[in-house]
Design a protein around this motif. Structure first.
Motif, PDB file in Angstrom:
ATOM      1  N   PRO A  63       0.867  -1.035  -0.040  1.00  0.00           N
ATOM      2  CA  PRO A  63      -0.012  -0.047   0.057  1.00  0.00           C
ATOM      3  C   PRO A  63       0.829   1.110  -0.007  1.00  0.00           C
ATOM      4  N   LEU A  64       0.121   2.307  -0.599  1.00  0.00           N
ATOM      5  CA  LEU A  64       0.966   3.662  -0.852  1.00  0.00           C
ATOM      6  C   LEU A  64       0.210   4.668  -0.378  1.00  0.00           C
ATOM      7  N   ASP A  65       0.494   5.593   0.665  1.00  0.00           N
ATOM      8  CA  ASP A  65      -0.197   6.655   0.999  1.00  0.00           C
ATOM      9  C   ASP A  65      -0.062   7.913   0.234  1.00  0.00           C
ATOM     10  N   PHE A  66      -0.831   8.704  -0.059  1.00  0.00           N
ATOM     11  CA  PHE A  66      -0.591  10.076  -0.844  1.00  0.00           C
ATOM     12  C   PHE A  66      -1.724  10.872  -0.521  1.00  0.00           C
ATOM     13  N   THR A  67      -1.663  12.059  -1.084  1.00  0.00           N
ATOM     14  CA  THR A  67      -2.693  13.286  -0.934  1.00  0.00           C
ATOM     15  C   THR A  67      -3.118  13.926  -2.207  1.00  0.00           C
ATOM     16  N   PHE A  68      -4.370  14.196  -2.261  1.00  0.00           N
ATOM     17  CA  PHE A  68      -5.003  14.930  -3.515  1.00  0.00           C
ATOM     18  C   PHE A  68      -5.790  16.041  -3.001  1.00  0.00           C
ATOM     19  N   ASP A  69      -5.286  17.214  -3.326  1.00  0.00           N
ATOM     20  CA  ASP A  69      -6.059  18.380  -2.776  1.00  0.00           C
ATOM     21  C   ASP A  69      -6.065  18.575  -1.246  1.00  0.00           C
ATOM     22  N   GLY A  70      -5.131  18.033  -0.528  1.00  0.00           N
ATOM     23  CA  GLY A  70      -4.898  17.844   0.815  1.00  0.00           C
ATOM     24  C   GLY A  70      -5.805  16.780   1.375  1.00  0.00           C
TER      25      GLY A  70
ATOM     26  N   PHE B 162      -1.954   1.296  -4.349  1.00  0.00           N
ATOM     27  CA  PHE B 162      -1.119   0.318  -4.312  1.00  0.00           C
ATOM     28  C   PHE B 162       0.199   0.400  -5.226  1.00  0.00           C
ATOM     29  N   ALA B 163       1.033  -0.237  -5.138  1.00  0.00           N
ATOM     30  CA  ALA B 163       2.271  -0.123  -6.034  1.00  0.00           C
ATOM     31  C   ALA B 163       1.785  -0.845  -7.262  1.00  0.00           C
ATOM     32  N   GLY B 164       2.017   0.097  -8.207  1.00  0.00           N
ATOM     33  CA  GLY B 164       1.513  -0.255  -9.642  1.00  0.00           C
ATOM     34  C   GLY B 164       0.113   0.701 -10.191  1.00  0.00           C
ATOM     35  N   ASP B 165      -0.171   1.381  -9.196  1.00  0.00           N
ATOM     36  CA  ASP B 165      -1.188   2.454  -9.497  1.00  0.00           C
ATOM     37  C   ASP B 165      -0.736   3.641 -10.081  1.00  0.00           C
ATOM     38  N   SER B 166      -1.448   4.250 -11.101  1.00  0.00           N
ATOM     39  CA  SER B 166      -1.418   5.573 -11.161  1.00  0.00           C
ATOM     40  C   SER B 166      -1.857   6.444 -10.414  1.00  0.00           C
ATOM     41  N   LEU B 167      -1.571   7.584 -10.463  1.00  0.00           N
ATOM     42  CA  LEU B 167      -2.440   8.630  -9.609  1.00  0.00           C
ATOM     43  C   LEU B 167      -3.999   8.566 -10.110  1.00  0.00           C
ATOM     44  N   ALA B 168      -4.269   8.583 -11.151  1.00  0.00           N
ATOM     45  CA  ALA B 168      -5.595   8.319 -11.669  1.00  0.00           C
ATOM     46  C   ALA B 168      -6.338   7.139 -11.235  1.00  0.00           C
TER      47      ALA B 168
ATOM     48  N   LEU C  59       0.612  18.084 -15.193  1.00  0.00           N
ATOM     49  CA  LEU C  59       0.725  16.688 -15.685  1.00  0.00           C
ATOM     50  C   LEU C  59      -0.596  15.857 -15.413  1.00  0.00           C
ATOM     51  N   ARG C  60      -0.646  14.986 -16.577  1.00  0.00           N
ATOM     52  CA  ARG C  60      -1.803  14.018 -16.682  1.00  0.00           C
ATOM     53  C   ARG C  60      -1.910  13.016 -15.716  1.00  0.00           C
ATOM     54  N   ALA C  61      -2.954  13.187 -14.824  1.00  0.00           N
ATOM     55  CA  ALA C  61      -3.138  12.038 -13.666  1.00  0.00           C
ATOM     56  C   ALA C  61      -2.747  10.728 -14.137  1.00  0.00           C
ATOM     57  N   PRO C  62      -3.331  10.007 -15.473  1.00  0.00           N
ATOM     58  CA  PRO C  62      -3.106   8.931 -15.525  1.00  0.00           C
ATOM     59  C   PRO C  62      -1.549   8.356 -16.063  1.00  0.00           C
ATOM     60  N   SER C  63      -0.618   9.282 -16.115  1.00  0.00           N
ATOM     61  CA  SER C  63       0.561   9.322 -16.349  1.00  0.00           C
ATOM     62  C   SER C  63       1.615   9.517 -15.197  1.00  0.00           C
ATOM     63  N   VAL C  64       0.873   9.737 -13.969  1.00  0.00           N
ATOM     64  CA  VAL C  64       1.603   9.923 -12.966  1.00  0.00           C
ATOM     65  C   VAL C  64       1.592   8.792 -12.164  1.00  0.00           C
ATOM     66  N   PRO C  65       3.184   8.061 -12.035  1.00  0.00           N
ATOM     67  CA  PRO C  65       3.077   6.821 -11.033  1.00  0.00           C
ATOM     68  C   PRO C  65       3.084   6.959  -9.409  1.00  0.00           C
ATOM     69  N   LEU C  66       2.161   6.420  -9.116  1.00  0.00           N
ATOM     70  CA  LEU C  66       1.958   6.334  -7.407  1.00  0.00           C
ATOM     71  C   LEU C  66       3.272   6.055  -6.826  1.00  0.00           C
ATOM     72  N   TYR C  67       3.572   6.841  -5.824  1.00  0.00           N
ATOM     73  CA  TYR C  67       4.631   6.674  -4.825  1.00  0.00           C
ATOM     74  C   TYR C  67       4.188   7.250  -3.388  1.00  0.00           C
ATOM     75  N   GLN C  68       4.909   6.397  -2.555  1.00  0.00           N
ATOM     76  CA  GLN C  68       4.769   6.818  -1.234  1.00  0.00           C
ATOM     77  C   GLN C  68       4.822   8.112  -0.896  1.00  0.00           C
ATOM     78  N   GLY C  69       3.706   8.907  -0.041  1.00  0.00           N
ATOM     79  CA  GLY C  69       3.883  10.475   0.021  1.00  0.00           C
ATOM     80  C   GLY C  69       3.373  11.329  -0.986  1.00  0.00           C
TER      81      GLY C  69
END
Length: 278
Positions: free
Chosen positions: A17-24, A30-36, A89-99
Motif C-alpha cells: 500500500p502507498l499513502d498519498f494526498t490529493f487536494d490535501g 497500491f504499488a503499480g497504481d497511477s495517480l488516476a 501533469l496528466r493523472a493517468p501518467s503520474v506513477p504513484l509513490y509513497q507520500g
C-alpha cells in the motif's frame, strides 16, 4: 478503499500500500497504481474543470491523451527558494509513490465548489472570441486587469517560481532501427529488426512494455516472454518511461526519459531526466 477497487486482479501489488494526498485529502493506493487509478479506486470521479465555463470534468483517457485530469505534483523543496512543483501533469501518467502530493488545477477555492462555475450560467454572454472585442479599451486596463483575470480563469497550472534543485542528463545514441511504442506490435518489430543484426532501440512511455495488451490478462504471459527475449539481446536497447517528442531532419529523433519521477523524493538519486538524441 471504497467499493470501486476490485478485490483481486489487475497489475497492482495489494501487498504494497502507498499513502498519498490529493487536494490535501489523504488517500491510499497500491504499488503499480497511477495517480488516476488510485483516485478512481477511492471514489474520486471529479478531476478538473473546463477552461472557459469551469464545468466538471472526469477521466476520459488512460494515458497521455487524457485532456481533463491535469494536476500539479509537489515533490518538496530543497531549502529556501528551491522547489519541485510540476504543473499540468496528466493523472493517468503520474506513477504513484509513497507520500505523493498532488493538487487539482483551474478552480477556486476548491475542485468541488468552484466559483468559476458561474460562467456556465452566464454562457450566453461569453460567446467564442468575446474577449477579443470586449476588453480592448482602454489598453492599460487590458494589460493590468482584463488579461491577468482571464488567464487565471482559463489557465492551466501555475508556473513554478522557485529554483529547480534537480539536475538533468543528456546523451547521444545511434541505431539502424528505432521503434517507438512497446506494445506487442512494437516488441515484434524490435525482435524482427534485431534478428538482422543491426542496432535496435525500443522506447515506450509507460513503466513496462506491453501497451494495450496489459489490459488483457490472457496476453500477460506472451508479453512477459517476448519482453524478456528482447532484453536478452545484446544489440537491443529498451527504454521505458521514455517519450519521443520530435522527428527531425536526417532521421534525428529527440526523446526524454523520466529517471526518478516514479520514486519518492527520498529514494531518488542522480539525474531526474535524460535527453536522448538518437
Amino acid at each position: 478503499m471504497s467499493g470501486y477497487r476490485l478485490p483481486a486482479g489487475g497489475r497492482v501489488n495489494r501487498a504494497a500500500p502507498l499513502d498519498f494526498t490529493f487536494d490535501g485529502r489523504a488517500h491510499r493506493g497500491f504499488a503499480g497504481d497511477s495517480l488516476a487509478s488510485a483516485l478512481v479506486a477511492s471514489g474520486q470521479m471529479l478531476f478538473g474543470r473546463s477552461f472557459k465555463y469551469h464545468r466538471p470534468r472526469g477521466i476520459l483517457g488512460m494515458g497521455t491523451e487524457e485532456p481533463n485530469a491535469l494536476v500539479t505534483v509537489d515533490r518538496g523543496g530543497a531549502g529556501p527558494g528551491w522547489g519541485r512543483r510540476t504543473p499540468n501533469l496528466r493523472a493517468p501518467s503520474v506513477p504513484l509513490y509513497q507520500g505523493l502530493t498532488a493538487q487539482s488545477q483551474n478552480r477556486y477555492p476548491s475542485l468541488k465548489f468552484d466559483l468559476g462555475a458561474v460562467n456556465d450560467r452566464l454562457g450566453a454572454f461569453f460567446p467564442a472570441g468575446f474577449y477579443n472585442k470586449t476588453f480592448m479599451w482602454p489598453r492599460s486596463a487590458w494589460e493590468k486587469l482584463y488579461e491577468p483575470a482571464i488567464r487565471r480563469m482559463a489557465g492551466l497550472g501555475a508556473s513554478p517560481t522557485e529554483r529547480d534543485p534537480d539536475h538533468y542528463d543528456a546523451t547521444y545514441a545511434h541505431c539502424e532501427v528505432l521503434v517507438v511504442g512497446g506494445g506487442l506490435a512494437g516488441i515484434d518489430a524490435a525482435l524482427a529488426a534485431a534478428a538482422d543484426g543491426g542496432r535496435v532501440i525500443l522506447i515506450d512511455e509507460q513503466d513496462e512494455l506491453g501497451g494495450g495488451a496489459l489490459s488483457d490478462q490472457a496476453l500477460w504471459g506472451e508479453v512477459a516472454d517476448k519482453a524478456m527475449a528482447l532484453r536478452r539481446l545484446g544489440n537491443v536497447t529498451v527504454l521505458t518511461r521514455t517519450t519521443a517528442f520530435g522527428y527531425y531532419h536526417q532521421n534525428f529523433v529527440g526523446a526524454v526519459e523520466q529517471l526518478t519521477d516514479h520514486l519518492a523524493p527520498a529514494q531518488a538519486s542522480g539525474a531526474r531526466e535524460r535527453l536522448w538524441r538518437i
